[in-house]
Design a protein around this motif. Sequence first.
Motif, short mmCIF file in Angstrom:
data_model
loop_
_atom_site.label_atom_id
_atom_site.label_comp_id
_atom_site.label_asym_id
_atom_site.label_seq_id
_atom_site.Cartn_x
_atom_site.Cartn_y
_atom_site.Cartn_z
N SER A 17 1.49 -5.60 -3.98
CA SER A 17 0.21 -5.23 -4.60
C SER A 17 0.21 -3.79 -5.09
CB SER A 17 -0.93 -5.42 -3.59
OG SER A 17 -0.80 -4.51 -2.50
N GLU A 27 3.39 -5.76 5.27
CA GLU A 27 3.97 -4.62 4.52
C GLU A 27 4.51 -5.10 3.17
OE1 GLU A 27 6.68 -2.12 6.65
OE2 GLU A 27 5.55 -2.28 8.52
N GLU A 53 0.48 -1.05 -3.21
CA GLU A 53 -0.06 -0.09 -2.23
C GLU A 53 1.04 0.72 -1.59
OE1 GLU A 53 -3.01 -1.74 0.52
OE2 GLU A 53 -3.05 -3.54 -0.72
N GLN A 54 2.26 0.15 -1.53
CA GLN A 54 3.39 0.85 -0.92
C GLN A 54 4.62 0.69 -1.82
OE1 GLN A 54 4.20 -0.38 3.08
NE2 GLN A 54 2.18 0.17 3.86
N LYS A 56 1.68 -5.55 0.78
CA LYS A 56 1.21 -4.27 0.25
C LYS A 56 2.15 -3.73 -0.83
CE LYS A 56 -1.28 -2.82 4.43
NZ LYS A 56 -1.34 -1.83 5.54
#
Length: 342
Positions: free
Chosen positions: A163, A157, A165-166, A160
């Motif tokens: 990066s 997580e 993504e979240q 992410k």
Amino acid sequence: MYITITAQKLSGAFNQSVADFVNYLEKENNEKEAELQEHFFNQYEDQIAPQQVISEIDSNTKKLKKVEPKFYSITVNPSSYELKRLQNNSEDLKKYTRALMQDYVKAFNREINNKPITIDAIKYFAKIEHTRTFKGTDKQVLENQPYASKILKLKNEIRKINSGEQTRNIQLLENKINKLESNAPHKQNGKRIVQGMQKQGSQSHIHIIVSRKDNTNSYSLSPGSKYKASEVTLNGKIVKRGFDRDSFFKNAEQTFDTTFQYKRNYVETYNARKTFIKNPKIYFSALLELPTNERAVAFKLLSKSGVPVTSIPTNQVQLVLKAFKKLKQLTEVAIQSSSIGI
């Protein structure tokens, strides 16, 4: 002392050659300077090259079928208490190995040219290792696994988030990771135990590769025989057969004690291990009947192996009435470790 005898694995992707096993045993040397490396040895020679081991074992297989093991692996695991009796682990374990293999040949109920088997009749190579790593099947790794899985999920997580993504609070996730690391039941030097981590403390042990065929490549000598001692008629001749594992294990234990003046406690003996497997109530009864000093040492050995000694019954009435199921399970794990039994 914990000794195992294992036949060559031939199923699946396992090779008919001993090469993979020899290369595996060379793993420690890959990380050491030349002068610190441990070399293969046999009864009379030191510093035997791995290529020689492979060549001699692989070529000593006359008339053996593909489904028959070409060699056996003997692993000798002294306990930490036994290792403390040694002055020089490498040299003392070499000395013990050579004495142990004398016990090995004596355990065969076989004759070659009408004479008992001697040490010169077998072909073997041995190697001493000083480190061990935790395997995926070890209790510590298995019981830490739920924490490892949650930590991995949290780290994914965080990856992410980094990066893009979240969008979450990384610090919150890192705090959860730290808490899981702290709560993991098994640690070493403050770190969660994981597969591949090197075990601390003295871990010296011996690996022995023994050819299935004798030194002349003429006779099959199997320590895996289901017979202790028997005779069979072949081509009109009476032939002795069998290998007495009980005799080998007992003598191996006695040889160590004599060689290094080691005073073995009841719970460390091969006979105790056999008694435990056959009848744990008799095992614990014998434990309670030991002299006070010996019993204290026995309880200390059991406790360090993970057995809750406070739950061992203290009199014969309790011995009969108490449920042994959980205690038996815990003791069985301990007794198969390198700390107790053969």
